[in-house]
Scaffold this motif. Structure first.
Motif, PDB file in Angstrom:
ATOM      1  N   ASP B  46     -35.092   1.892  57.319  1.00 33.59           N
ATOM      2  CA  ASP B  46     -35.896   3.081  57.096  1.00 33.59           C
ATOM      3  C   ASP B  46     -35.813   3.471  55.625  1.00 33.59           C
ATOM      4  O   ASP B  46     -36.680   4.152  55.108  1.00 33.59           O
ATOM      5  CB  ASP B  46     -35.412   4.219  57.992  1.00 33.59           C
ATOM      6  N   GLY B  47     -34.754   3.031  54.991  1.00 31.96           N
ATOM      7  CA  GLY B  47     -34.648   3.204  53.537  1.00 31.96           C
ATOM      8  C   GLY B  47     -34.415   4.616  53.070  1.00 31.96           C
ATOM      9  O   GLY B  47     -34.733   4.932  51.929  1.00 31.96           O
ATOM     10  N   ASN B  48     -33.883   5.493  53.911  1.00 26.92           N
ATOM     11  CA  ASN B  48     -33.762   6.877  53.460  1.00 26.92           C
ATOM     12  C   ASN B  48     -32.402   7.264  52.901  1.00 26.92           C
ATOM     13  O   ASN B  48     -32.308   8.125  52.054  1.00 26.92           O
ATOM     14  CB  ASN B  48     -34.209   7.843  54.569  1.00 26.92           C
ATOM     15  N   CYS B  49     -31.315   6.612  53.354  1.00 28.43           N
ATOM     16  CA  CYS B  49     -30.002   7.098  52.935  1.00 28.43           C
ATOM     17  C   CYS B  49     -29.633   6.629  51.538  1.00 28.43           C
ATOM     18  O   CYS B  49     -28.885   7.283  50.836  1.00 28.43           O
ATOM     19  CB  CYS B  49     -28.937   6.685  53.934  1.00 28.43           C
ATOM     20  N   ARG B  50     -30.146   5.469  51.159  1.00 25.98           N
ATOM     21  CA  ARG B  50     -29.955   4.920  49.815  1.00 25.98           C
ATOM     22  C   ARG B  50     -28.507   4.547  49.525  1.00 25.98           C
ATOM     23  O   ARG B  50     -28.078   4.522  48.380  1.00 25.98           O
ATOM     24  CB  ARG B  50     -30.454   5.923  48.774  1.00 25.98           C
ATOM     25  N   MET B  53     -27.352   0.193  48.422  1.00 20.93           N
ATOM     26  CA  MET B  53     -27.888  -0.444  47.224  1.00 20.93           C
ATOM     27  C   MET B  53     -27.029  -1.610  46.734  1.00 20.93           C
ATOM     28  O   MET B  53     -25.806  -1.552  46.768  1.00 20.93           O
ATOM     29  CB  MET B  53     -27.991   0.589  46.120  1.00 20.93           C
ATOM     30  N   ILE B  64     -32.312  -1.394  47.587  1.00 19.46           N
ATOM     31  CA  ILE B  64     -31.646  -1.213  48.876  1.00 19.46           C
ATOM     32  C   ILE B  64     -31.624  -2.547  49.606  1.00 19.46           C
ATOM     33  O   ILE B  64     -32.646  -3.222  49.724  1.00 19.46           O
ATOM     34  CB  ILE B  64     -32.308  -0.117  49.743  1.00 19.46           C
ATOM     35  N   ASP B  67     -33.882  -3.257  52.774  1.00 19.97           N
ATOM     36  CA  ASP B  67     -35.307  -3.560  52.660  1.00 19.97           C
ATOM     37  C   ASP B  67     -35.519  -4.746  51.727  1.00 19.97           C
ATOM     38  O   ASP B  67     -36.560  -4.873  51.098  1.00 19.97           O
ATOM     39  CB  ASP B  67     -36.070  -2.319  52.159  1.00 19.97           C
TER      40      ASP B  67
END
Ligand code: FMN
Ligand code: SF4
Ligand code: SF4
Ligand code: SF4
Ligand code: FES
Lengths: 419, 463
Positions: B46-50, B53, B64, B67
Motif C-alpha cells: 500500500d506504500g503508506n508507512c514508508r 525503504m 520503498i 513496491d
C-alpha cells in the motif's frame, strides 16, 4: 506586450454562456468537421503542437493521449479535472464562467480523438455557481445535439456527467480524484511501474485539466503550427496566468509562454500595490516562492522558472509586497497543508502538522533555537518519500521561504534559549 | 511475476529470484530484517508507512521495498547510514502523537513499533511532542474487536482486510492529516465472521481482542503450532499458552498461522475462540456410577464388561487423530466389536460459508472416511456394550452398559474415563481437500491424562 487570445478569445463577449451566442461566435465549428477526420490525426496534431498539461504538472498532453490508443477490452473514459483547489489558482472557473461551451467543444473533440464516450467532469465541491453554469451549458449542448447518443446525426455518442467533489484539495491529484469518483476516500494511488493510462473502475482513463481541454479546439481548428507560433520551443503556446495578492488589477489574463513575469505583472496587473515587490509564488501555493531578484529574471515558461528552482505549476501567481511578514505567510500556507494532507503517508501525515506547529511556536516566540534547522530537516523527510507529490511540494515551499527569507525567521528566534 | 530467474544483489551479496517478485516479500521470506508496517503478504503493498525503504543503485532517492519488483541486475542496499537515519525519522514521526502507553498495552512484546524502536529509536527525551493529540482509547468495533485510536499508525491493514479479503468493506479511514482515524460506518458494528483476524494483522496495539485484553502479558506465553479442530478445513493455528511452574497450563488464545494450501493467513472467529473448550467442563477423574474410582479398579471393570458382553459397539470420534483411530480399529478387531464413527450429528449447514468454514464441524471426518470406518448410526440393543471414544452421538444414547472415554463431561451412569483433548495429544489429520497435516502435542496436563492409544495399551495388557 503581445496579447494572445487562444482560450480567452470569447471571454469578453456578453452572454456567451448561451449556446446560440456561442455558436454565432464560432463555438462548435470544429465539431461539424470532426467526423471527417480520423481520430488518430487529432491525437497526432495535439502531440505535434507540444501542448502541455495546464493542471500543474506540465506533462506533454500528446504522450498521455497516445497511451489511450492501445487496444483495451473495456470502454475508455475521459475525466476532466476541475477540482481547482490550489490556493492562488482560479483559471478553470474563469473558463467555465466566461466560455463554458469552449470546454464542452474541447471535451467532444478529445473524447472523439481517444475514443471515450463517457466523460466525467470532477468539479470542486465549493464551486456551486460554476457547477450551475456548467450544467446549464451541458443541457443546452444536449438540446442542440452536440452531446448525447447521436451527435449531429453521426451515431457517435458522448455523455457528460458532472460530479461534485466533497471539499478535499488532494482530490485534485488525478489518482485520488479517480478514487473519489469511484465513491471511495480520496487517497492517491501508488504510481504504476510503467507508463500506462489512469484507471477508473478498471477502465482506461485520461485525466486532463479544464484549461488543457479548452485549448484543444484552437489546435484542431488552426493546426499545431499555429499554436507553436506562440511561446518558446519547449513551452509552446499560451496559458491563462492568474494574479492575486498585492497587485492593482488581480485577475486572469492569457499570455504566451516566455513572457517576462515582471512585464506581465506591470502590463496586466497594473503593478505592485502598496509598496515594493518582495516575492512571488509563481504557480499556485505549492511552488517555491521567488524573491524580488528572481522575479526580475523570471520568464513565464516551465524551463526558466525551473532554472530558478521553482516551477510554473498552474500559473497562479501570488504577489507579495514588502509589508508581508514571511513567517506569517508560511504559517498561512502550512495551515492549509496540515489541513489538506490526506493522511496516508507517515511523513506527510505527521510532517505537515509538525512544521505547522513549529512555525506557530515561532510566531509565539516559543520556538526552540534550532527550529529553522528542524523545519528544513522535516522538509527533507517529507521530500521524495511519499505516495504523491503533495509532501515534496510542502518541502519545497518550506525550503523556499526559509532559505530566501532566513533572516525574518531568525528574528523570531532571537533571545530564545530553551531545550 | 514471471518464471524467469534473474540475478540481483542485496548488500553486495549475489542472489537469484523470479523476475517481478516483490522485493520486500523476498527479503522478509529470506530472513532479512526489514522494518515495515503496511505491507502484509496477504494484502500486498500500500506504500503508506514508508518504513521499508531501501537504497537502489541508480535511483536518486531511497525507494520503498514493498513496491519494488525484482529484476535483473537490481542492486539493493538495506543497511546504509541513509536508510538507518530514514527509519529513525519515520519512527520519530509515528511516535509524535503515539501515547507510548506500552506498560498497559496488550500488544507490548509483539508490537512492531516497540520492536523497531529498539533498533531505530532516538532514546532521547524531549524528542517527542509534549502535547499529543488526544483520541479515544476504547472504541468497540464489535465482534470482540476494540480499537485504540491513539495507538493507530494508520497502516490500513485492517481496512484493506475488509476491502480486499472479505470484500465487505467494514472499516475505513475518516478525517484527514494527523486527525485521521479508523472507523466503521456510522452506527455500524463489524459483522464479518472473520473480523478478529484484524487483531492479528494490526502491527501495533491499536486493535485488540476484548477476549484476550488484559489477560496475560505476551512474554509469559509460549507458542505451539497446531491445527484447529473446529471443522474439516483444519486451519493452521498457533496456540498461545502459559506454562508457569506449579500452575496448571492455560491456553490464552489461538492465532492464525500461514499455510497457503489450507487456510492462507486467516481463521474464522469461531475457530479462534474455540480455545475456551479446552478449559470448560473437562473430565478429570475416573468415575463409576457417579463415584470416583481408581485406575486399577477401572481397568478391571473394563475387562469384566468386555468379557460379559457378546455384542460390543465402539464409537470413535472423528476428532481423533489418524493414528488414534488406527489403534481403535486394531482393538475393535481384537474384541470383535462393531466400530462406527457417525458424521451426521456433526453437520451444521449454517456454519458453512464459501471461504474457510465447512459444514462438518469436526477435524478428522475425512480421516475417518479414508480409514473406511462405518459412518452410519449403529443399532444398540439392551445387551450391547457401548464403548465411546469421545463421540458426540454417545450423549444421546441411553444405555446402561457403557464405557465412556471422554474429554468433556456428559450425562452418563456408566464408567467414565478422562481422555486427553486433542491439544494434549498429537499426530495426523486429513482435511476436506485430502491434505494430511501433523499436529504436535501442545499441552501436558498437570495431572497426566491418557490419550486413546495410551488407554488402549493400558487395557490391552489386562484383557
Ligand atoms: C496535490 C495535488 C493537487 C492537484 N490539484 C489539481 C487540480 O486541482 N486541478 C488539476 O487540474 N490538476 C491538479 N493536480 C494535477 C493532476 O494530478 C493531474 O496532473 C492533472 O489533472 C493532469 O491534467 P493535465 O495533464 O491536463 O495538466 C494536482 C496534483 C497534486 C499532486
Ligand atoms: S503525500 Fe500526503 S497527500 Fe500525498 S498521498 Fe501521501 S499523505 Fe496523502
Ligand atoms: S488499527 Fe492497526 S491495522 Fe488498522 S490502520 Fe491502525 S495500526 Fe493499522
Ligand atoms: S474454518 Fe474451521 S478449521 Fe478454520 S478456524 Fe474456523 S472452525 Fe477452525
Ligand atoms: S511496508 Fe512499504 S511502505 Fe509500508
Amino acid at each position: 506586450m503581445k496579447e494572445v487570445k487562444i482560450v480567452s478569445k470569447r471571454f469578453d463577449i456578453e452572454g456567451i454562456n448561451h449556446i446560440k451566442k456561442a455558436i454565432e461566435h464560432g463555438a462548435y465549428s470544429t465539431i461539424h468537421k470532426m467526423f471527417d477526420k480520423d481520430p488518430k490525426t487529432i491525437v497526432d496534431e495535439i502531440d505535434k503542437s507540444g501542448l502541455r498539461g495546464k493542471g500543474g504538472g506540465g506533462a506533454p498532453t500528446g504522450a498521455k493521449w497516445k497511451l489511450m490508443l492501445q487496444d483495451f477490452k473495456l470502454p475508455k473514459v475521459l475525466v476532466i479535472n476541475c477540482d481547482e483547489n490550489e490556493p492562488g489558482t482560479f483559471k478553470d472557473r474563469q473558463i467555465i464562467s466566461k466560455d463554458p461551451h469552449l470546454l464542452i467543444e474541447g471535451i467532444i473533440l478529445t473524447s472523439y480523438a481517444i475514443g471515450a464516450n463517457d466523460v466525467y467532469i470532477y468539479i470542486r465541491g465549493e464551486y456551486h455557481q460554476w457547477q450551475n453554469i456548467l450544467q446549464k451549458a451541458c443541457d443546452e449542448a444536449y438540446l442542440q445535439g452536440y452531446l448525447g447518443k447521436n451527435i449531429l446525426g453521426s451515431k457517435y455518442r458522448v455523455d457528460i456527467t458532472i460530479c461534485k467533489g466533497a471539499g478535499a484539495y488532494i482530490c485534485g491529484e488525478k489518482s485520488a480524484l479517480l478514487e473519489s469518483l469511484e465513491g471511495k476516500r480520496g487517497h492517491p494511488r501508488l504510481k504504476p511501474h510503467q507508463k500506462e493510462p489512469e484507471w477508473y473502475f478498471g477502465r482506461p482513463t485520461l485525466v486532463n485539466n479544464v484549461e488543457t481541454i479548452a485549448t484543444v479546439p484552437f489546435i484542431v481548428e488552426n493546426g499545431a503550427d499555429a499554436y507553436k507560433e506562440y511561446g518558446t520551443s519547449k513551452s509552446p503556446g499560451s496559458m491563462l496566468f492568474a494574479m492575486s495578492g498585492h497587485i492593482n488589477n488581480p485577475g486572469v489574463y492569457e499570455a504566451e509562454f516566455g513572457t517576462s513575469m515582471m512585464e506581465y505583472i506591470e502590463y496586466y496587473g497594473g503593478g505592485i500595490k502598496g509598496g515594493n515587490l518582495k516575492g512571488v509564488i509563481p504557480g499556485g501555493a505549492s511552488t517555491p516562492i521567488l524573491n524580488a531578484t528572481e522575479v526580475a529574471k523570471a520568464k513565464l515558461d516551465y524551463e526558466s522558472i525551473k532554472e530558478l528552482g521553482s516551477s510554473l505549476g498552474t500559473g497562479g501567481m501570488i504577489v507579495m509586497n514588502d509589508s508581508v511578514n514571511m513567517v506569517e505567510a508560511l504559517k498561512n500556507l502550512l495551515e492549509f497543508y496540515h489541513h489538506e494532507s490526506c493522511g496516508q503517508c507517515t511523513p506527510c501525515r505527521e510532517g505537515t502538522a509538525w512544521v505547522d506547529e513549529i512555525v506557530e511556536s515561532m510566531l509565539r516566540y516559543s520556538a526552540s533555537y534550532n527550529s529553522i534547522e528542524q523545519l528544513l530537516q522535516i522538509g527533507q523527510t517529507m521530500n521524495g518519500k511519499t505516495i504523491c507529490v503533495f509532501a515534496p511540494a510542502v518541502s519545497g515551499v518550506i525550503d523556499g521561504f526559509v532559505k530566501k527569507f532566513r533572516s525574518e525567521f531568525e528574528e523570531y528566534l532571537r533571545g530564545v534559549c530553551n531545550e | 511475476m514471471s518464471s524467469k530467474m534473474v540475478e540481483f544483489t542485496v548488500n553486495g551479496k549475489k542472489l537469484l529470484a523470479f523476475e517481478g517478485l516483490n522485493l520486500l516479500k523476498y527479503l522478509l521470506d529470506n530472513g532479512y530484517n526489514i522494518p515495515h508496517y503496511c505491507y502484509h503478504d496477504s494484502l500486498g503493498a500500500d506504500g503508506n508507512c514508508r518504513m521499508c525503504m531501501v537504497e537502489i543503485k541508480g535511483k536518486k532517492r531511497p525507494q520503498i521495498a514493498c513496491d519494488t519488483l525484482i529484476k535483473e541486475g537490481l542492486e539493493v542496499n538495506t543497511n546504509t547510514p541513509t536508510i538507518k537515519r530514514l527509519r529513525e525519522e519515520i519512527l520519530q514521526m509515528q511516535l509524535r502523537n503515539h501515547p507510548v502507553d506500552c506498560p498497559v498495552c496488550d500488544k507490548a512484546g509483539e508490537c512492531y513499533l516497540q520492536n523497531y524502536y529498539m533498533d531505530y529509536g532516538l532514546y532521547k527525551e524531549g524528542k517527542h511532542k509534549k502535547q499529543k493529540i488526544k483520541k479515544s482509547k476504547n472504541i468497540e468495533f464489535g465482534r470482540n474487536v476494540v480499537y485504540d485510536e491513539e495507538r493507530c499508525i494508520l497502516c490500513k491493514r485492517c481496512v484493506r482486510f475488509f476491502a480486499n479479503i472479505t470484500k465487505t468493506n467494514e472499516l475505513g479511514v475518516i478525517k484527514r492529516a494527523n486527525h485521521s482515524t479508523i472507523s466503521t460506518a456510522p452506527n455500524q458494528k463489524l459483522q464479518s465472521q472473520y473480523a478478529m483476524n484484524i487483531v492479528d494483522l494490526c502491527p501495533v496495539g491499536a486493535l485488540l481482542s476484548s477476549d484476550f485484553k488484559f489477560k496475560q502479558r505476551v512474554w509469559f506465553l509460549q507458542s505451539s503450532p497446531s491445527i484447529c479442530h473446529g471443522c474439516t478445513k483444519n486451519c493452521n493455528i498457533t496456540i498461545d499458552y502459559s506454562s508457569t511452574k506449579f500452575q496448571a497450563e492455560r491456553i490464552y488464545r489461538y492465532k492464525a498461522r500461514r499455510n497457503e494450501d489450507v487456510n492462507g493467513y486467516f481463521i474464522c472467529d469461531e475457530g479462534r475462540l474455540s480455545y475456551k473448550e479446552y478449559h470448560t467442563n473437562r473430565v478429570t477423574q475416573i468415575e463409576y456410577k457417579n463415584s470416583i474410582i481408581d485406575f486399577k479398579e477401572a481397568i478391571s471393570k473394563i475387562g469384566i464388561e468386555i468379557f460379559i458382553h457378546k455384542d460390543i459397539v465402539i464409537l470413535a470420534s472423528p476428532n481423533l487423530y489418524i493414528e488414534e483411530l488406527e489403534s481403535i480399529i486394531k482393538w475393535s478387531k481384537k474384541l470383535n466389536a462393531r466400530l462406527y464413527s457417525p458424521l451426521e450429528c456433526y453437520k451444521d449447514k449454517e456454519f458453512a460459508d464459501n471461504w474457510l468454514k465447512e459444514e462438518l464441524r469436526v477435524a478428522n471426518a475425512y480421516g475417518v472416511m479414508a480409514l473406511e470406518i462405518d459412518t452410519s448410526t449403529p443399532d444398540i440393543s439392551s445387551d450391547t456394550l457401548l464403548i465411546n471414544f469421545d463421540h458426540k452421538l454417545a450423549q444421546d444414547i441411553n444405555t446402561l452398559h457403557r464405557i465412556d472415554f471422554i474429554t468433556h463431561s456428559i450425562n452418563s451412569q456408566g464408567l467414565i474415563l478422562p481422555l486427553a483433548s486433542w491439544v494434549q495429544s498429537s499426530r495426523h489429520l486429513i482435511n476436506s481437500s485430502g491434505i494430511k497435516q501433523y499436529a504436535p502435542k501442545t499441552l501436558v496436563a498437570n495431572k497426566p491424562i491418557l490419550t486413546v492409544t495410551e488407554w488402549i495399551e493400558a487395557i490391552g495388557g489386562d484383557i
